[in-house]
Scaffold this motif. Structure first.
Motif, PDB file in Angstrom:
ATOM      1  N   PHE A 139      89.055 -27.223  92.183  1.00  0.00           N
ATOM      2  CA  PHE A 139      89.814 -27.164  93.435  1.00  0.00           C
ATOM      3  C   PHE A 139      89.929 -28.563  94.056  1.00  0.00           C
ATOM      4  O   PHE A 139      90.998 -28.968  94.532  1.00  0.00           O
ATOM      5  CB  PHE A 139      89.105 -26.209  94.414  1.00  0.00           C
ATOM      6  CG  PHE A 139      89.383 -26.498  95.861  1.00  0.00           C
ATOM      7  CD1 PHE A 139      88.460 -27.164  96.655  1.00  0.00           C
ATOM      8  CD2 PHE A 139      90.603 -26.145  96.445  1.00  0.00           C
ATOM      9  CE1 PHE A 139      88.718 -27.442  97.977  1.00  0.00           C
ATOM     10  CE2 PHE A 139      90.869 -26.414  97.765  1.00  0.00           C
ATOM     11  CZ  PHE A 139      89.914 -27.078  98.538  1.00  0.00           C
ATOM     12  N   SER A 140      88.838 -29.346  94.030  1.00  0.00           N
ATOM     13  CA  SER A 140      88.849 -30.687  94.619  1.00  0.00           C
ATOM     14  C   SER A 140      89.861 -31.576  93.919  1.00  0.00           C
ATOM     15  O   SER A 140      90.569 -32.373  94.559  1.00  0.00           O
ATOM     16  CB  SER A 140      87.454 -31.315  94.523  1.00  0.00           C
ATOM     17  OG  SER A 140      86.507 -30.531  95.179  1.00  0.00           O
TER      18      SER A 140
ATOM     19  N   ASP B 111      86.596 -16.217  93.454  1.00  0.00           N
ATOM     20  CA  ASP B 111      85.985 -17.412  94.040  1.00  0.00           C
ATOM     21  C   ASP B 111      86.999 -18.557  94.085  1.00  0.00           C
ATOM     22  O   ASP B 111      87.090 -19.296  95.072  1.00  0.00           O
ATOM     23  CB  ASP B 111      84.757 -17.838  93.241  1.00  0.00           C
ATOM     24  CG  ASP B 111      83.571 -16.943  93.493  1.00  0.00           C
ATOM     25  OD1 ASP B 111      82.679 -16.889  92.645  1.00  0.00           O
ATOM     26  OD2 ASP B 111      83.543 -16.283  94.548  1.00  0.00           O
ATOM     27  N   PHE B 112      87.764 -18.710  92.987  1.00  0.00           N
ATOM     28  CA  PHE B 112      88.759 -19.773  92.958  1.00  0.00           C
ATOM     29  C   PHE B 112      89.864 -19.485  93.975  1.00  0.00           C
ATOM     30  O   PHE B 112      90.377 -20.401  94.635  1.00  0.00           O
ATOM     31  CB  PHE B 112      89.329 -19.887  91.545  1.00  0.00           C
ATOM     32  CG  PHE B 112      90.227 -21.066  91.346  1.00  0.00           C
ATOM     33  CD1 PHE B 112      91.504 -20.910  90.830  1.00  0.00           C
ATOM     34  CD2 PHE B 112      89.813 -22.342  91.675  1.00  0.00           C
ATOM     35  CE1 PHE B 112      92.322 -21.996  90.637  1.00  0.00           C
ATOM     36  CE2 PHE B 112      90.624 -23.437  91.481  1.00  0.00           C
ATOM     37  CZ  PHE B 112      91.899 -23.267  90.967  1.00  0.00           C
ATOM     38  N   LEU B 113      90.237 -18.185  94.119  1.00  0.00           N
ATOM     39  CA  LEU B 113      91.245 -17.801  95.106  1.00  0.00           C
ATOM     40  C   LEU B 113      90.781 -18.177  96.511  1.00  0.00           C
ATOM     41  O   LEU B 113      91.571 -18.659  97.335  1.00  0.00           O
ATOM     42  CB  LEU B 113      91.509 -16.296  95.016  1.00  0.00           C
ATOM     43  CG  LEU B 113      92.453 -15.706  96.075  1.00  0.00           C
ATOM     44  CD1 LEU B 113      93.830 -16.344  95.990  1.00  0.00           C
ATOM     45  CD2 LEU B 113      92.543 -14.199  95.922  1.00  0.00           C
ATOM     46  N   LYS B 114      89.486 -18.007  96.760  1.00  0.00           N
ATOM     47  CA  LYS B 114      88.934 -18.347  98.072  1.00  0.00           C
ATOM     48  C   LYS B 114      89.125 -19.829  98.364  1.00  0.00           C
ATOM     49  O   LYS B 114      89.527 -20.223  99.468  1.00  0.00           O
ATOM     50  CB  LYS B 114      87.450 -17.987  98.109  1.00  0.00           C
ATOM     51  CG  LYS B 114      86.734 -18.383  99.393  1.00  0.00           C
ATOM     52  CD  LYS B 114      85.274 -17.992  99.327  1.00  0.00           C
ATOM     53  CE  LYS B 114      84.555 -18.787  98.245  1.00  0.00           C
ATOM     54  NZ  LYS B 114      83.118 -18.462  98.161  1.00  0.00           N
ATOM     55  N   TYR B 115      88.860 -20.689  97.371  1.00  0.00           N
ATOM     56  CA  TYR B 115      89.036 -22.123  97.575  1.00  0.00           C
ATOM     57  C   TYR B 115      90.519 -22.505  97.698  1.00  0.00           C
ATOM     58  O   TYR B 115      90.879 -23.414  98.463  1.00  0.00           O
ATOM     59  CB  TYR B 115      88.399 -22.905  96.425  1.00  0.00           C
ATOM     60  CG  TYR B 115      86.897 -22.912  96.455  1.00  0.00           C
ATOM     61  CD1 TYR B 115      86.158 -22.409  95.389  1.00  0.00           C
ATOM     62  CD2 TYR B 115      86.215 -23.426  97.549  1.00  0.00           C
ATOM     63  CE1 TYR B 115      84.779 -22.418  95.411  1.00  0.00           C
ATOM     64  CE2 TYR B 115      84.835 -23.432  97.581  1.00  0.00           C
ATOM     65  CZ  TYR B 115      84.100 -22.924  96.514  1.00  0.00           C
ATOM     66  OH  TYR B 115      82.748 -22.931  96.530  1.00  0.00           O
ATOM     67  N   LEU B 116      91.389 -21.805  96.922  1.00  0.00           N
ATOM     68  CA  LEU B 116      92.815 -22.147  96.959  1.00  0.00           C
ATOM     69  C   LEU B 116      93.403 -21.975  98.357  1.00  0.00           C
ATOM     70  O   LEU B 116      94.382 -22.639  98.714  1.00  0.00           O
ATOM     71  CB  LEU B 116      93.587 -21.293  95.953  1.00  0.00           C
ATOM     72  CG  LEU B 116      93.345 -21.605  94.466  1.00  0.00           C
ATOM     73  CD1 LEU B 116      94.135 -20.662  93.589  1.00  0.00           C
ATOM     74  CD2 LEU B 116      93.700 -23.052  94.148  1.00  0.00           C
ATOM     75  N   LYS B 117      92.813 -21.087  99.146  1.00  0.00           N
ATOM     76  CA  LYS B 117      93.319 -20.876 100.504  1.00  0.00           C
ATOM     77  C   LYS B 117      93.085 -22.097 101.390  1.00  0.00           C
ATOM     78  O   LYS B 117      93.658 -22.208 102.469  1.00  0.00           O
ATOM     79  CB  LYS B 117      92.651 -19.646 101.122  1.00  0.00           C
ATOM     80  CG  LYS B 117      93.066 -18.349 100.446  1.00  0.00           C
ATOM     81  CD  LYS B 117      92.389 -17.176 101.089  1.00  0.00           C
ATOM     82  CE  LYS B 117      92.786 -15.889 100.376  1.00  0.00           C
ATOM     83  NZ  LYS B 117      92.156 -14.709 100.976  1.00  0.00           N
ATOM     84  N   ARG B 118      92.198 -23.017 100.924  1.00  0.00           N
ATOM     85  CA  ARG B 118      91.921 -24.223 101.706  1.00  0.00           C
ATOM     86  C   ARG B 118      92.845 -25.397 101.318  1.00  0.00           C
ATOM     87  O   ARG B 118      92.754 -26.473 101.905  1.00  0.00           O
ATOM     88  CB  ARG B 118      90.466 -24.664 101.500  1.00  0.00           C
ATOM     89  CG  ARG B 118      89.431 -23.590 101.793  1.00  0.00           C
ATOM     90  CD  ARG B 118      88.033 -24.122 101.528  1.00  0.00           C
ATOM     91  NE  ARG B 118      87.033 -23.081 101.630  1.00  0.00           N
ATOM     92  CZ  ARG B 118      85.726 -23.277 101.376  1.00  0.00           C
ATOM     93  NH1 ARG B 118      85.296 -24.473 101.007  1.00  0.00           N
ATOM     94  NH2 ARG B 118      84.860 -22.277 101.480  1.00  0.00           N
ATOM     95  N   LEU B 119      93.682 -25.198 100.307  1.00  0.00           N
ATOM     96  CA  LEU B 119      94.558 -26.284  99.880  1.00  0.00           C
ATOM     97  C   LEU B 119      95.481 -26.731 101.020  1.00  0.00           C
ATOM     98  O   LEU B 119      95.984 -25.911 101.795  1.00  0.00           O
ATOM     99  CB  LEU B 119      95.414 -25.835  98.690  1.00  0.00           C
ATOM    100  CG  LEU B 119      94.747 -25.784  97.314  1.00  0.00           C
ATOM    101  CD1 LEU B 119      95.709 -25.217  96.299  1.00  0.00           C
ATOM    102  CD2 LEU B 119      94.240 -27.156  96.889  1.00  0.00           C
ATOM    103  N   THR B 120      95.687 -28.028 101.096  1.00  0.00           N
ATOM    104  CA  THR B 120      96.607 -28.569 102.090  1.00  0.00           C
ATOM    105  C   THR B 120      98.029 -28.109 101.765  1.00  0.00           C
ATOM    106  O   THR B 120      98.495 -28.258 100.633  1.00  0.00           O
ATOM    107  CB  THR B 120      96.549 -30.101 102.093  1.00  0.00           C
ATOM    108  OG1 THR B 120      95.214 -30.521 102.379  1.00  0.00           O
ATOM    109  CG2 THR B 120      97.494 -30.678 103.132  1.00  0.00           C
ATOM    110  N   SER B 121      98.689 -27.493 102.740  1.00  0.00           N
ATOM    111  CA  SER B 121     100.071 -27.049 102.544  1.00  0.00           C
ATOM    112  C   SER B 121     100.993 -27.893 103.423  1.00  0.00           C
ATOM    113  O   SER B 121     100.598 -28.313 104.517  1.00  0.00           O
ATOM    114  CB  SER B 121     100.221 -25.562 102.891  1.00  0.00           C
ATOM    115  OG  SER B 121      99.815 -25.329 104.221  1.00  0.00           O
TER     116      SER B 121
END
Length: 630
Positions: free
Chosen positions: A435-436, A459-469
């Motif tokens: 994700f980083s 778990d990966f979906l949880k981190y993807l929600k933090r991606l800068t949009s």
């Protein structure tokens, strides 16, 4: 260096000889067991280290060594019965004696000569038993007995005096029996105890003998006073002060029993106690040996010499590191001279910075345009790469190529990036670093038109929600790929992601939603609807079981089997119905279940029971769950 080696060899040879030729062969110092079959230099070095060089504290004097050596010869002793821990009845005997000695008795008609002569009085009392009703003349002198003699004597020896005499005789018998009991109450044989307890039990035996004799003397004193009153029944006696040692006797019994308990316990721990005793003897021997060979001084000399050598070693290591850095710089410059090697170094940088894999590297070989890449592990060709490592290197290469694409184009607003489940074979740590990498290289710079990322990992979906949009959360959409069947036709469809996955990403919300779908009212034929969503229907028992396990665990976290608590929230035979549905249909407990379709009405009823019970017992949680899935 020569002096250091000489000192090391000298002390090592002495330690070897002590361990192999002395300690290992002396059964009082070491006894082989299944867990420890031999004793060598490593063992003696470890035990010297454990002593912290405080050797004097481990030394045993000759008497202690002899006692511990004797203990090693001990065999298991028979069980020793404990003595009743109760206080003797001296206080009762003493009080009853006072009562009898102080009780006043007067004859109905006194015969003065008898009152003044207790021996004559006792002689007459026995004469009554031998003459009354048997002789008309005195059997001693032959004189004729007066006709009123029995009337006078009966008046003198009345019923009250005889009752007192009987009470005295009874108490004398009771105290005499007590003397016999205390003399035979405890017999202690010191040889029945382990030798290391002899120094404790021997003084107690002496104390017991003295206390028993003293107690017997006190009881005999009471008997003597009672006999005196018995001989002169009409004269009261003031009781002598007698020391009461009942508490002392009880205390001795408790102490004796404590030693007996220790002895009985030692029978079960004898092997471990002897093992510890052998350790104490061995440490004493090692301490004496270390003092004799001046171990501390020699060790300090070795440490001093090694410290001096370490200074030289550090200088050598520093120079080696300096050479290594120069070589790496040279290799870096050579690598930069090749076009493709720059990409390889970028891949290596990502692997190192984001994933911490310093041992894996991508190396370019050959000359442009015929450059090939190989993967090395710590400088040698990597063999048997795991699936996760392959995915890791492939993704870093993709990112590196993407960076080149971004840098080579002045306008990247038409760039569309699709990343398909990049973490399928990575562990949880790599998920975060993946994700980083996406966030740092792709999302945060915002030099793309569209970005698609698919995943099966929550778990990966949880981190993807933090991606800068680019335009906040409103510019991000979430979808599910869902397989459906309508009649005989099957297909996969892209559908909006449910709220419980989009906003919460927990299996608990998902499981609740699957049950609630069956419970809630729908239009049309529900059986047809269920048969067209066969995945949901046939997964319902398993989903319901997992949901109840989670729900019951948080309600009752004191049970290893959460489903055992079904009866705490469901009444009557409902737990049995629920258990049957979630176990037989999810585990195929009976093989004939695999041949029959699931009963739709039964599934609907179980879903209704679960949903309505949660609504009843936890209305706030039910409302929150319902809000998360609707």
């Amino acid at each position: 260096m020569k002096k250091l080696n000489s000192l090391k060899n000298d002390i090592e040879s002495k330690l070897k000889f002590k361990a192999n030729d002395e300690i290992k062969l002396d059964k009082n110092l070491f006894l082989a067991t299944s867990g420890k079959k031999t004793y060598n230099i490593r063992d003696i070095e470890a035990e010297i280290e454990s002593s912290n060089e405080n050797f004097s504290s481990y030394l045993l004097n000759p008497d202690a060594k002899e006692e511990k050596t004797r203990f090693l010869l001990e065999e298991p002793r028979p069980f020793i019965n404990l003595f009743p821990e109760q206080k003797p009845n001296f206080e009762r005997y003493y009080q009853e004696t006072i009562n009898l000695l102080s009780k006043e008795i007067k004859p109905n008609e006194q015969i003065t000569i008898l009152i003044n002569d207790s021996l004559l009085q006792e002689w007459v009392r026995h004469g009554i038993d031998n003459h009354k009703g048997k002789h008309e003349k005195c059997a001693f002198c032959g004189g004729t007995l007066p006709s009123d003699i029995w009337t006078k004597l009966d008046a003198h020896f009345n019923k009250e005096s005889e009752e007192l005499r009987a009470g005295i005789e009874k108490l004398i018998t009771t105290i005499t029996n007590a003397v016999e009991r205390i003399n035979n109450f405890i017999f202690i044989n010191k040889e029945n105890y382990y030798s290391n307890l002899h120094k404790i039990i021997a003084p107690l035996i002496d104390k017991w003998e003295k206390a028993r004799n003293k107690y017997s003397e006190s009881l005999q004193s009471l008997i003597s006073q009672l006999n005196t009153r018995k001989q002169n029944i009409f004269e009261t006696i003031k009781t002598n002060e007698i020391e009461n040692i009942s508490e002392e006797i009880l205390g001795l019994i408790v102490e004796i029993n404590k030693v007996a308990k220790d002895n009985n316990t030692k029978a079960s721990t004898l092997i471990n106690d002897q093992h510890h005793t052998r350790y104490e003897l061995r440490m004493s021997e090692i301490a004496r040996f270390a003092i004799d060979i001046d171990f501390i001084k020699k060790s300090n000399n070795i440490d001093s010499l090694e410290a001096s050598n370490q200074v030289v070693y550090r200088e050598i290591i520093a120079k080696r590191e300096e050479v290594k850095q120069l070589v790496e710089k040279k290799e870096s410059l050579e690598s930069q001279a090749k076009d493709e090697t720059k990409g390889a170094e970028l891949v290596n940088q990502h692997i190192s910075d984001f994933f911490g894999h310093g041992e894996l590297r991508l190396v370019a070989e050959g000359e442009s345009p015929n450059i090939k890449f190989k993967i090395t592990r710590e400088g040698t060709d990597a063999k048997n790469l795991s699936e996760g490592e392959c995915s890791l290197i492939s993704f870093c290469y993709f990112i590196a190529k993407l960076e080149d694409e971004i840098k080579s184009q002045e306008e990247t607003r038409n760039l569309v990036v699709y990343i398909d489940d990049p973490i399928s074979s990575l562990d949880s740590n790599h998920i975060f670093f993946m994700f980083s990498l996406i966030e740092t290289i792709i999302a945060k710079p915002n030099r793309y038109k569209q970005l698609f990322i698919s995943t099966q990992n929550l778990d990966f979906l949880k981190y993807l929600k933090r991606l800068t949009s680019p335009n906040g959360k409103g510019s991000v959409s979430h979808y599910l790929i869902e397989r459906k069947q309508k009649g005989s036709e099957k297909g996969s469809f892209l559908v909006p992601m449910p709220t419980h996955l989009k906003d919460y990403v927990t299996e608990f919300n998902y499981l609740f939603n699957e049950i609630y779908k069956v419970y809630k009212e729908v239009g049309g034929d529900k059986k047809a609807m269920i048969s067209n969503t066969y995945n949901q229907f046939y997964n319902l028992p398993n989903n319901m079981r997992k949901f109840l396990e989670c729900y019951l665990f948080y309600r009752f976290p004191n049970s290893e089997s959460p489903l055992d608590n079904l009866s705490k929230i469901f009444n009557g035979n409902t737990p049995i119905i629920i258990n049957r549905f979630i176990n037989e249909y999810s585990h195929l407990t009976y093989i004939d279940r695999g041949w029959k379709p699931i009963d739709v009405d039964e599934a609907e009823e179980c879903a209704k029971i679960v949903i309505e019970k949660i609504r009843e017992q936890d209305p706030e949680q039910f409302a929150a769950l319902l809000q998360s899935v609707t």
